[in-house]
Design an enzyme around this catalytic site. Structure first.
Site, PDB file in Angstrom:
ATOM      1  N   GLU A   1       0.864  -1.164  -0.122  1.00  0.00           N
ATOM      2  CA  GLU A   1       0.098   0.004   0.080  1.00  0.00           C
ATOM      3  C   GLU A   1       0.802   1.292   0.107  1.00  0.00           C
ATOM      4  O   GLU A   1       0.729   2.316  -0.622  1.00  0.00           O
ATOM      5  CB  GLU A   1      -0.906  -0.021   1.118  1.00  0.00           C
ATOM      6  CG  GLU A   1      -2.252  -0.884   1.137  1.00  0.00           C
ATOM      7  CD  GLU A   1      -2.990  -0.517  -0.056  1.00  0.00           C
ATOM      8  OE1 GLU A   1      -3.199   0.629  -0.473  1.00  0.00           O
ATOM      9  OE2 GLU A   1      -3.414  -1.623  -0.770  1.00  0.00           O
TER      10      GLU A   1
ATOM     11  N   CYS B   1     -12.583   1.697 -15.466  1.00  0.00           N
ATOM     12  CA  CYS B   1     -12.833   3.112 -15.266  1.00  0.00           C
ATOM     13  C   CYS B   1     -11.427   4.237 -15.168  1.00  0.00           C
ATOM     14  O   CYS B   1     -11.272   4.743 -14.241  1.00  0.00           O
ATOM     15  CB  CYS B   1     -13.740   3.461 -13.886  1.00  0.00           C
ATOM     16  SG  CYS B   1     -14.567   5.193 -13.709  1.00  0.00           S
TER      17      CYS B   1
ATOM     18  N   CYS C   1     -16.557   1.562 -20.748  1.00  0.00           N
ATOM     19  CA  CYS C   1     -17.745   1.555 -19.983  1.00  0.00           C
ATOM     20  C   CYS C   1     -18.669   0.261 -20.420  1.00  0.00           C
ATOM     21  O   CYS C   1     -19.551  -0.290 -19.600  1.00  0.00           O
ATOM     22  CB  CYS C   1     -18.485   2.551 -20.254  1.00  0.00           C
ATOM     23  SG  CYS C   1     -17.647   4.282 -19.883  1.00  0.00           S
TER      24      CYS C   1
ATOM     25  N   CYS D   1     -24.600   4.761 -13.608  1.00  0.00           N
ATOM     26  CA  CYS D   1     -23.588   5.627 -13.784  1.00  0.00           C
ATOM     27  C   CYS D   1     -23.835   6.828 -14.214  1.00  0.00           C
ATOM     28  O   CYS D   1     -24.332   6.995 -15.592  1.00  0.00           O
ATOM     29  CB  CYS D   1     -22.124   5.086 -14.299  1.00  0.00           C
ATOM     30  SG  CYS D   1     -20.916   6.346 -14.609  1.00  0.00           S
TER      31      CYS D   1
END
Length: 357
Positions: A38, A193, A200, A209
């Site tokens: 992370e 995205c 899409c 959306c």
DNA sequence: AAGTCGGGGAT
DNA sequence: ATCCCAGACTT
């Protein structure tokens, strides 16, 4: 807290079929392994992180090993990743975990956030991914997904918009399968995205959306007004011995390239010769300036002009504090600023070229 | 709330 | 050349 909406159900179904599940830090996702990943992934893309992560985990397989290693060597393994404060915080947190938590990461959001270099989103990600806790993340990928999904009309940096994003993110977070969901929403942002040309047709959230319904996904997220970057200049003094060793100087712990090793530096060309006369005892030397290179930071451009100095009187004295003779043939485990790595590579080629002549 | 911190990839 | 990325910290 709100319960689940169809958002997470659709996302989890998509992840089961199309998500990435083989990344190194997804295998045996202990808090330590997830934490390191992370931190590396902050402001850095997956493809860039992978080789660094492999080398890092091989050298530092446990939090204990990381904690007892000198910071210089940790920085060495971080060289090229940038944002070096991340590595310093990583080292500090390893020591905190060993000394205050007996080598075991804390399991509450509050304690996790208190550790150096771990903010709200990263703390939540570690707990969700390594322990399945119900925690909500909001990183760059999630912000982009939510800005489009909800068609937010202000930049995600806007404080009110940011607060709204956190609220949406929490409302979408399910009560079960937190590790999968957390990975899923990041994956969707990274692979479907995307910033430009989002896929899409492959998106499980397409039906709801708002940006897609408007036929204007390109309008989101709304960019924040940009500034013109100032240009600064500096001169790197590259002193090389006959045997190839190069003079390096360690930078202050804070600021640009904090704690990394770089060439001695002059702000102005007029300072170069006085610097040489003052700091190096050279009876006979040759000076030559090289081609400038531009290094861009978030907040300014830095134009660097290398000044090459060669002397026949060897070895040269080392009269300065925090300096060393860097031997390219036997590189020590220290952290180098990126332009330094670039110039050292050029220097190696030049040296070979001259030897051939 | 705004400024600071790197480097690289995509466009 | 410009944007922006699995952000956090300092002032």
């Amino acid at each position: 807290m709100m319960s689940t909406d169809s958002f997470s159900v659709r996302l989890l179904a998509w992840f089961e079929k199309h998500g990435r599940k083989e990344l190194a830090w997804q295998i045996n996702p202990t808090p330590y392994r997830v934490w390191v990943s992370e931190i590396m992934l902050q402001q850095t893309q997956v493809a860039t992180v992978i080789p660094y992560y492999e080398r890092f985990m091989q050298r530092f397989p446990t939090v204990q090993e990381l904690a007892i290693t000198p910071l210089d060597e940790v920085l060495h393994y971080w060289t090229g990743l940038g944002y070096y404060a991340r590595a310093r915080h990583l080292h500090k947190t390893a020591q905190t975990v060993c000394n205050q938590y007996n080598g075991v990461f804390p399991t509450t959001l509050l304690e996790m956030e208190a550790l150096a270099g771990i903010g709200r989103s990263t703390a939540a990600a570690i707990l969700a991914l390594s322990q399945g806790q119900r925690q909500t993340i909001l990183d760059g990928n999630v912000k982009r997904v939510l800005c489009r999904y909800h068609a937010l009309t202000k930049p995600p940096t806007d404080p009110q918009t940011l607060a709204q994003l956190w609220l949406f993110a929490e409302q979408h977070t399910p009560d079960t399968q937190l590790a999968a969901y957390t990975q899923a929403i990041m994956d969707l942002g990274a692979t479907v995205c995307t910033r430009s040309k989002p896929q899409c047709t492959l998106c499980p959230l397409q039906a709801d959306c708002l940006a897609y319904q408007q036929g204007n996904t390109a309008a989101y997220p709304v960019p924040k007004p940009s500034k013109i970057l100032p240009v600064k200049t500096t001169f790197f003094i590259i002193v090389q011995q006959a045997m190839g060793q190069v003079l390096l100087q360690q930078r202050p712990a804070v600021g640009i390239w904090g704690g990394l090793w770089s060439f001695p530096e002059c702000a102005s060309f007029n300072d170069v010769v006085p610097w040489i006369e003052t700091n190096l005892q050279l009876s006979d030397y040759h000076i030559e300036n090289g081609l400038s290179l531009r290094h861009t930071f978030t907040h300014f451009h830095l134009d660097i002009t290398p000044i090459y100095i060669q002397s026949k009187s060897t070895p040269l004295a080392i009269p300065l504090l925090h300096t060393c003779w860097y031997d390219p043939h036997h590189p020590p485990a220290i952290g180098l600023a990126a332009p330094v790595v670039k110039l050292l590579k050029q220097l190696a080629k030049l040296t070979v070229g001259e030897m051939l002549l």
